[in-house]
Design a protein around this motif. Structure first.
Motif, PDB file in Angstrom:
ATOM      1  N   SER A 141       0.881  -1.134  -0.053  1.00  0.00           N
ATOM      2  CA  SER A 141       0.019  -0.109   0.072  1.00  0.00           C
ATOM      3  C   SER A 141       0.832   1.285  -0.107  1.00  0.00           C
ATOM      4  N   SER A 142       1.907   1.137   0.789  1.00  0.00           N
ATOM      5  CA  SER A 142       2.854   2.339   0.577  1.00  0.00           C
ATOM      6  C   SER A 142       3.457   2.783  -0.645  1.00  0.00           C
ATOM      7  N   LEU A 183       0.310   3.680  -3.223  1.00  0.00           N
ATOM      8  CA  LEU A 183      -0.392   5.257  -2.843  1.00  0.00           C
ATOM      9  C   LEU A 183       0.905   6.108  -3.085  1.00  0.00           C
ATOM     10  N   THR A 184       1.686   5.923  -2.842  1.00  0.00           N
ATOM     11  CA  THR A 184       2.940   6.855  -3.296  1.00  0.00           C
ATOM     12  C   THR A 184       2.953   7.114  -4.576  1.00  0.00           C
ATOM     13  N   LEU A 206       0.054   9.257  -5.445  1.00  0.00           N
ATOM     14  CA  LEU A 206       0.288  10.623  -5.264  1.00  0.00           C
ATOM     15  C   LEU A 206       1.397  11.445  -6.253  1.00  0.00           C
ATOM     16  N   ARG A 220       3.640  11.607   2.358  1.00  0.00           N
ATOM     17  CA  ARG A 220       2.263  11.699   2.837  1.00  0.00           C
ATOM     18  C   ARG A 220       1.512  10.576   3.499  1.00  0.00           C
ATOM     19  N   LEU A 221       1.697   9.516   3.046  1.00  0.00           N
ATOM     20  CA  LEU A 221       1.017   8.381   3.709  1.00  0.00           C
ATOM     21  C   LEU A 221       2.096   7.087   4.139  1.00  0.00           C
ATOM     22  N   THR A 274       4.794   7.160   5.506  1.00  0.00           N
ATOM     23  CA  THR A 274       5.562   7.334   6.689  1.00  0.00           C
ATOM     24  C   THR A 274       4.602   6.685   7.705  1.00  0.00           C
ATOM     25  N   LEU A 275       2.962   6.758   7.599  1.00  0.00           N
ATOM     26  CA  LEU A 275       2.442   6.402   8.825  1.00  0.00           C
ATOM     27  C   LEU A 275       2.183   5.057   8.536  1.00  0.00           C
ATOM     28  N   LEU A 276       2.119   4.513   7.403  1.00  0.00           N
ATOM     29  CA  LEU A 276       1.906   3.151   7.013  1.00  0.00           C
ATOM     30  C   LEU A 276       2.954   2.170   7.792  1.00  0.00           C
ATOM     31  N   CYS A 301       9.442   3.191  -2.300  1.00  0.00           N
ATOM     32  CA  CYS A 301       8.544   4.344  -2.842  1.00  0.00           C
ATOM     33  C   CYS A 301       9.166   5.574  -3.409  1.00  0.00           C
ATOM     34  N   PHE A 332      -0.492   8.616  15.096  1.00  0.00           N
ATOM     35  CA  PHE A 332      -1.483   9.556  13.961  1.00  0.00           C
ATOM     36  C   PHE A 332      -1.892  10.805  14.466  1.00  0.00           C
TER      37      PHE A 332
END
Length: 275
Positions: free
Chosen positions: A24-25, A28-29, A32, A72-73, A75-77, A127, A190
């Motif tokens: 997903s990382s 989604l990267t 984006l 954007r995403l 990092t959190l994943l 990524c 988060f």
């Protein structure tokens, strides 16, 4: 130590959550990166203060923004990946078998730390590679001639992106290790960068706190974001509490120091607590 590493490596690569978070990382990267590439001219126009792009092509900073899409995403994943390193152990009660097979807690902790660092770093590289591929394939009339990996700051942003992804994973590891609760650790992961730090900066912007407003730039995740800042120029219209003028080195070290303190505290508690 070799046995602890082998055990942790087996654990992380056989969990479906690891592959879902990693895949997903990257996906989604890439999505984006497509968005940032297609709007590169608009981003350049916004920085130049032009109401519309008016045919303006993306500049070097826009290209760097595409490369840093993972922040954007992803990092959190990857932070979630870190949380699960200890979180799953306590949630499913596997910490006891883990400590039985590897009685030395320092080795267990070191193995988890090294595996999380290596895995998240590899995902960060993937990524950035995906972002670069998107920018190259779609660049067409999106970027000005000469824009690309021709600028030292752009390369620094790419490296900083990998480092930031890795630091978020280590922060997640620290939260999961300290709290021993996945919901609590995920909430903290988060809420801190998305809500608490921005709220603190709003509070620091109050006129009565003008003398200490500058500490807003040293909030850990705010400071860490400077790892992917192409420029640290200051807009005079921005309130002091919201100015991000730390260098990439200073910002990265601030987040690293905070994460290190959390990891050390977690290790101390790990040695003193019951399993």
């Amino acid at each position: 130590m070799r046995g602890a590493l082998a055990q942790e490596w087996l654990r992380v690569r056989t969990l479906r959550s690891t592959w879902w978070l990693s895949g997903s990382s990257v996906v989604l990267t890439a999505l984006l990166a497509v968005t940032f590439t297609l709007t590169a001219g608009s981003l350049s126009a916004a920085r130049a203060g032009t109401p519309r792009a008016n045919g303006l092509l993306g500049d070097q900073e826009s290209f760097a923004t595409v490369l840093s899409a993972a922040t954007r995403l992803a990092t959190l994943l990857m932070g979630l990946l870190g949380v699960f390193a200890f979180g799953h152990e306590y949630r499913h009660g596997t910490i006891l078998p883990t400590l039985t097979s590897v009685p030395r807690r320092t080795r267990v902790a070191s193995a988890k730390l090294l595996v999380v660092m290596a895995w998240s770093g590899a995902v960060g590289v993937g990524c950035v590679a995906a972002s670069a591929l998107v920018a190259i394939v779609l660049r067409g009339q999106r970027f000005a001639p000469g824009v690309g990996f021709t600028d030292g700051r752009t390369v620094r942003v790419a490296v900083g992106t990998v480092l930031l992804v890795t630091l978020y994973a280590l922060a997640g590891l620290a939260f999961g290790w300290l709290l021993r609760s996945i919901p609590a650790a995920v909430s903290l992961l988060f809420v801190l960068p998305i809500a608490i730090e921005p709220l603190l900066r709003v509070i620091l912007s109050i006129r009565a706190l003008a003398g200490v407003a500058g500490i807003g730039r040293f909030l850990p995740f705010t400071a860490g974001a400077q790892l992917v800042a192409y420029s640290t120029r200051i807009d005079p219209s921005v309130l002091p509490a919201f100015r991000n003028d730390l260098s990439a080195l200073a910002g990265g070290l601030t987040l690293l120091a905070t994460t290190t303190v959390l990891l050390v505290a977690a290790q101390i508690l790990f040695q003193r607590r019951d399993a």
